[in-house]
Design a protein around this motif. Structure first.
Motif, PDB file in Angstrom:
ATOM      1  N   ARG A  23      22.890 -22.904  49.486  1.00 27.15           N
ATOM      2  CA  ARG A  23      23.190 -22.950  48.049  1.00 27.15           C
ATOM      3  C   ARG A  23      24.012 -21.739  47.606  1.00 27.15           C
ATOM      4  O   ARG A  23      24.725 -21.808  46.610  1.00 27.15           O
ATOM      5  CB  ARG A  23      21.910 -23.041  47.234  1.00 27.15           C
ATOM      6  N   THR A  24      23.892 -20.624  48.319  1.00 25.21           N
ATOM      7  CA  THR A  24      24.657 -19.427  47.961  1.00 25.21           C
ATOM      8  C   THR A  24      26.102 -19.507  48.444  1.00 25.21           C
ATOM      9  O   THR A  24      26.927 -18.700  48.031  1.00 25.21           O
ATOM     10  CB  THR A  24      24.014 -18.148  48.531  1.00 25.21           C
ATOM     11  N   MET A  25      26.397 -20.474  49.291  1.00 28.82           N
ATOM     12  CA  MET A  25      27.739 -20.628  49.858  1.00 28.82           C
ATOM     13  C   MET A  25      28.556 -21.536  48.943  1.00 28.82           C
ATOM     14  O   MET A  25      28.689 -22.737  49.177  1.00 28.82           O
ATOM     15  CB  MET A  25      27.649 -21.187  51.277  1.00 28.82           C
ATOM     16  N   THR A  26      29.110 -20.947  47.922  1.00 24.08           N
ATOM     17  CA  THR A  26      29.771 -21.707  46.867  1.00 24.08           C
ATOM     18  C   THR A  26      31.012 -22.463  47.356  1.00 24.08           C
ATOM     19  O   THR A  26      31.483 -23.372  46.672  1.00 24.08           O
ATOM     20  CB  THR A  26      30.151 -20.779  45.703  1.00 24.08           C
ATOM     21  N   TYR A  27      31.524 -22.127  48.504  1.00 24.02           N
ATOM     22  CA  TYR A  27      32.700 -22.806  49.059  1.00 24.02           C
ATOM     23  C   TYR A  27      32.341 -24.128  49.733  1.00 24.02           C
ATOM     24  O   TYR A  27      33.219 -24.909  50.088  1.00 24.02           O
ATOM     25  CB  TYR A  27      33.416 -21.891  50.070  1.00 24.02           C
ATOM     26  N   LEU A  28      31.051 -24.414  49.925  1.00 18.65           N
ATOM     27  CA  LEU A  28      30.626 -25.664  50.554  1.00 18.65           C
ATOM     28  C   LEU A  28      30.634 -26.819  49.568  1.00 18.65           C
ATOM     29  O   LEU A  28      30.390 -26.628  48.375  1.00 18.65           O
ATOM     30  CB  LEU A  28      29.204 -25.532  51.122  1.00 18.65           C
ATOM     31  N   ASN A  29      30.849 -28.013  50.067  1.00 20.37           N
ATOM     32  CA  ASN A  29      30.740 -29.229  49.267  1.00 20.37           C
ATOM     33  C   ASN A  29      29.249 -29.530  49.102  1.00 20.37           C
ATOM     34  O   ASN A  29      28.597 -29.956  50.054  1.00 20.37           O
ATOM     35  CB  ASN A  29      31.454 -30.381  49.968  1.00 20.37           C
ATOM     36  N   ALA A  30      28.722 -29.306  47.925  1.00 19.13           N
ATOM     37  CA  ALA A  30      27.285 -29.444  47.681  1.00 19.13           C
ATOM     38  C   ALA A  30      26.776 -30.863  47.903  1.00 19.13           C
ATOM     39  O   ALA A  30      25.606 -31.069  48.190  1.00 19.13           O
ATOM     40  CB  ALA A  30      26.946 -28.987  46.268  1.00 19.13           C
ATOM     41  N   GLY A  31      27.625 -31.867  47.793  1.00 18.63           N
ATOM     42  CA  GLY A  31      27.177 -33.243  47.899  1.00 18.63           C
ATOM     43  C   GLY A  31      27.271 -33.843  49.292  1.00 18.63           C
ATOM     44  O   GLY A  31      27.068 -35.041  49.459  1.00 18.63           O
ATOM     45  N   PHE A 106      26.913 -15.952  74.539  1.00 16.51           N
ATOM     46  CA  PHE A 106      26.837 -17.158  73.725  1.00 16.51           C
ATOM     47  C   PHE A 106      28.004 -17.194  72.758  1.00 16.51           C
ATOM     48  O   PHE A 106      28.726 -16.216  72.589  1.00 16.51           O
ATOM     49  CB  PHE A 106      25.505 -17.240  72.963  1.00 16.51           C
ATOM     50  N   SER A 107      28.182 -18.357  72.137  1.00 14.62           N
ATOM     51  CA  SER A 107      29.227 -18.569  71.145  1.00 14.62           C
ATOM     52  C   SER A 107      28.601 -19.088  69.860  1.00 14.62           C
ATOM     53  O   SER A 107      27.479 -19.602  69.872  1.00 14.62           O
ATOM     54  CB  SER A 107      30.239 -19.607  71.655  1.00 14.62           C
ATOM     55  N   LEU A 108      29.344 -18.971  68.768  1.00  9.73           N
ATOM     56  CA  LEU A 108      28.919 -19.542  67.483  1.00  9.73           C
ATOM     57  C   LEU A 108      30.142 -19.770  66.617  1.00  9.73           C
ATOM     58  O   LEU A 108      31.182 -19.157  66.824  1.00  9.73           O
ATOM     59  CB  LEU A 108      27.919 -18.626  66.766  1.00  9.73           C
ATOM     60  N   TRP A 109      29.993 -20.679  65.680  1.00 10.40           N
ATOM     61  CA  TRP A 109      31.021 -20.938  64.676  1.00 10.40           C
ATOM     62  C   TRP A 109      30.524 -20.448  63.328  1.00 10.40           C
ATOM     63  O   TRP A 109      29.337 -20.574  63.011  1.00 10.40           O
ATOM     64  CB  TRP A 109      31.296 -22.438  64.553  1.00 10.40           C
ATOM     65  N   THR A 110      31.436 -19.925  62.533  1.00 12.38           N
ATOM     66  CA  THR A 110      31.139 -19.618  61.138  1.00 12.38           C
ATOM     67  C   THR A 110      32.378 -19.946  60.315  1.00 12.38           C
ATOM     68  O   THR A 110      33.487 -20.013  60.842  1.00 12.38           O
ATOM     69  CB  THR A 110      30.690 -18.151  60.941  1.00 12.38           C
ATOM     70  N   PHE A 111      32.182 -20.184  59.048  1.00 10.06           N
ATOM     71  CA  PHE A 111      33.303 -20.501  58.165  1.00 10.06           C
ATOM     72  C   PHE A 111      34.125 -19.239  57.891  1.00 10.06           C
ATOM     73  O   PHE A 111      33.563 -18.157  57.716  1.00 10.06           O
ATOM     74  CB  PHE A 111      32.809 -21.095  56.847  1.00 10.06           C
ATOM     75  N   GLN A 112      35.427 -19.411  57.827  1.00 11.42           N
ATOM     76  CA  GLN A 112      36.290 -18.275  57.499  1.00 11.42           C
ATOM     77  C   GLN A 112      35.924 -17.685  56.139  1.00 11.42           C
ATOM     78  O   GLN A 112      36.000 -16.474  55.940  1.00 11.42           O
ATOM     79  CB  GLN A 112      37.765 -18.688  57.519  1.00 11.42           C
ATOM     80  N   ALA A 113      35.473 -18.516  55.229  1.00 13.26           N
ATOM     81  CA  ALA A 113      35.109 -18.055  53.886  1.00 13.26           C
ATOM     82  C   ALA A 113      33.793 -17.271  53.858  1.00 13.26           C
ATOM     83  O   ALA A 113      33.502 -16.604  52.865  1.00 13.26           O
ATOM     84  CB  ALA A 113      35.004 -19.247  52.932  1.00 13.26           C
ATOM     85  N   ASN A 114      33.029 -17.311  54.932  1.00 20.13           N
ATOM     86  CA  ASN A 114      31.728 -16.633  54.970  1.00 20.13           C
ATOM     87  C   ASN A 114      31.936 -15.175  55.403  1.00 20.13           C
ATOM     88  O   ASN A 114      31.632 -14.786  56.532  1.00 20.13           O
ATOM     89  CB  ASN A 114      30.768 -17.365  55.903  1.00 20.13           C
ATOM     90  N   ASN A 137      34.741 -29.800  61.970  1.00 17.74           N
ATOM     91  CA  ASN A 137      33.427 -29.645  61.335  1.00 17.74           C
ATOM     92  C   ASN A 137      33.330 -30.615  60.166  1.00 17.74           C
ATOM     93  O   ASN A 137      34.336 -30.980  59.560  1.00 17.74           O
ATOM     94  CB  ASN A 137      33.128 -28.194  60.933  1.00 17.74           C
ATOM     95  N   GLU A 138      32.125 -31.058  59.883  1.00 19.19           N
ATOM     96  CA  GLU A 138      31.960 -32.092  58.860  1.00 19.19           C
ATOM     97  C   GLU A 138      32.309 -31.619  57.461  1.00 19.19           C
ATOM     98  O   GLU A 138      32.611 -32.431  56.589  1.00 19.19           O
ATOM     99  CB  GLU A 138      30.544 -32.674  58.896  1.00 19.19           C
ATOM    100  N   GLU A 139      32.301 -30.313  57.241  1.00 18.12           N
ATOM    101  CA  GLU A 139      32.660 -29.772  55.933  1.00 18.12           C
ATOM    102  C   GLU A 139      34.170 -29.764  55.724  1.00 18.12           C
ATOM    103  O   GLU A 139      34.649 -29.651  54.604  1.00 18.12           O
ATOM    104  CB  GLU A 139      32.095 -28.358  55.773  1.00 18.12           C
ATOM    105  N   GLY A 140      34.929 -29.818  56.829  1.00 13.18           N
ATOM    106  CA  GLY A 140      36.381 -29.783  56.738  1.00 13.18           C
ATOM    107  C   GLY A 140      36.921 -28.433  56.313  1.00 13.18           C
ATOM    108  O   GLY A 140      38.019 -28.331  55.777  1.00 13.18           O
ATOM    109  N   LEU A 141      36.151 -27.364  56.578  1.00 15.94           N
ATOM    110  CA  LEU A 141      36.544 -26.019  56.160  1.00 15.94           C
ATOM    111  C   LEU A 141      37.037 -25.195  57.348  1.00 15.94           C
ATOM    112  O   LEU A 141      36.482 -25.290  58.449  1.00 15.94           O
ATOM    113  CB  LEU A 141      35.360 -25.302  55.517  1.00 15.94           C
ATOM    114  N   PRO A 142      38.043 -24.354  57.134  1.00 20.07           N
ATOM    115  CA  PRO A 142      38.513 -23.474  58.199  1.00 20.07           C
ATOM    116  C   PRO A 142      37.355 -22.639  58.755  1.00 20.07           C
ATOM    117  O   PRO A 142      36.507 -22.147  58.000  1.00 20.07           O
ATOM    118  CB  PRO A 142      39.547 -22.583  57.501  1.00 20.07           C
ATOM    119  N   ASP A 143      37.337 -22.510  60.093  1.00 25.90           N
ATOM    120  CA  ASP A 143      36.240 -21.788  60.711  1.00 25.90           C
ATOM    121  C   ASP A 143      36.735 -20.858  61.806  1.00 25.90           C
ATOM    122  O   ASP A 143      37.919 -20.831  62.133  1.00 25.90           O
ATOM    123  CB  ASP A 143      35.168 -22.748  61.234  1.00 25.90           C
ATOM    124  N   ILE A 144      35.793 -20.080  62.328  1.00 17.60           N
ATOM    125  CA  ILE A 144      36.083 -19.083  63.358  1.00 17.60           C
ATOM    126  C   ILE A 144      35.055 -19.232  64.468  1.00 17.60           C
ATOM    127  O   ILE A 144      33.851 -19.345  64.213  1.00 17.60           O
ATOM    128  CB  ILE A 144      36.001 -17.647  62.796  1.00 17.60           C
TER     129      ILE A 144
END
Length: 150
Positions: A23-31, A106-114, A137-144
């Protein structure tokens, strides 16, 4: 604060942390997913994955990390801390247990906006290895893609 392996019945607390953090990640599609769908996802994740929890002195779960050993390598799929408990060390302890449990890396993905997550991972020795436009990614957001190698 203590770190413990999650038990199957910990999923409701873990789900609430996940929901609160997202909920704090305002760049996510809430729906994208309903809370009920998210809780079902977390319940399955806790049942099927290696999940570690950070517990406050009162026994309340304040963060979690979900690890997976897959054919394409080791992954930290989720690391979330209750927003009310940020900057208290839970994330660092969860990342330390991840490094201990996956000593070969190990590896991980995070959103560029995070930006907070990016600073956190870089401060703890993870290296950015790739950026994408978010087409996978299902959010369709740029990631790293980040990696930790000992």
């Amino acid at each position: 604060m203590q770190i413990h392996r999650a038990e199957e019945n910990d999923w409701p607390e873990i789900a609430e942390i996940f929901l609160a953090a997202r909920r704090t990640m305002t760049y996510l599609n809430a729906g994208l997913h309903s809370d009920a769908e998210t809780r079902a996802f977390i319940r399955r994740m806790v049942k099927r994955s290696e999940v570690w929890t950070a517990l406050h002195a009162d026994g309340k779960i304040i963060g979690f990390a979900a690890l997976a050993r897959e054919a394409d390598g080791n992954w930290l799929h989720h690391l979330y801390v209750d927003p009310a408990s940020h900057n208290a060390g839970a994330g660092s302890l969860l990342l330390a247990i991840t490094k201990k449990e996956m000593p070969q890396g190990f590896s991980l993905w995070t959103f560029q906006a995070n930006l907070g997550a990016r600073r956190f991972y870089e401060r703890h020795g993870l290296t950015e290895t790739r950026r994408t436009r978010g087409t996978n990614n299902e959010e369709g957001l740029p990631d790293i893609l980040y990696e930790w190698r000992p």
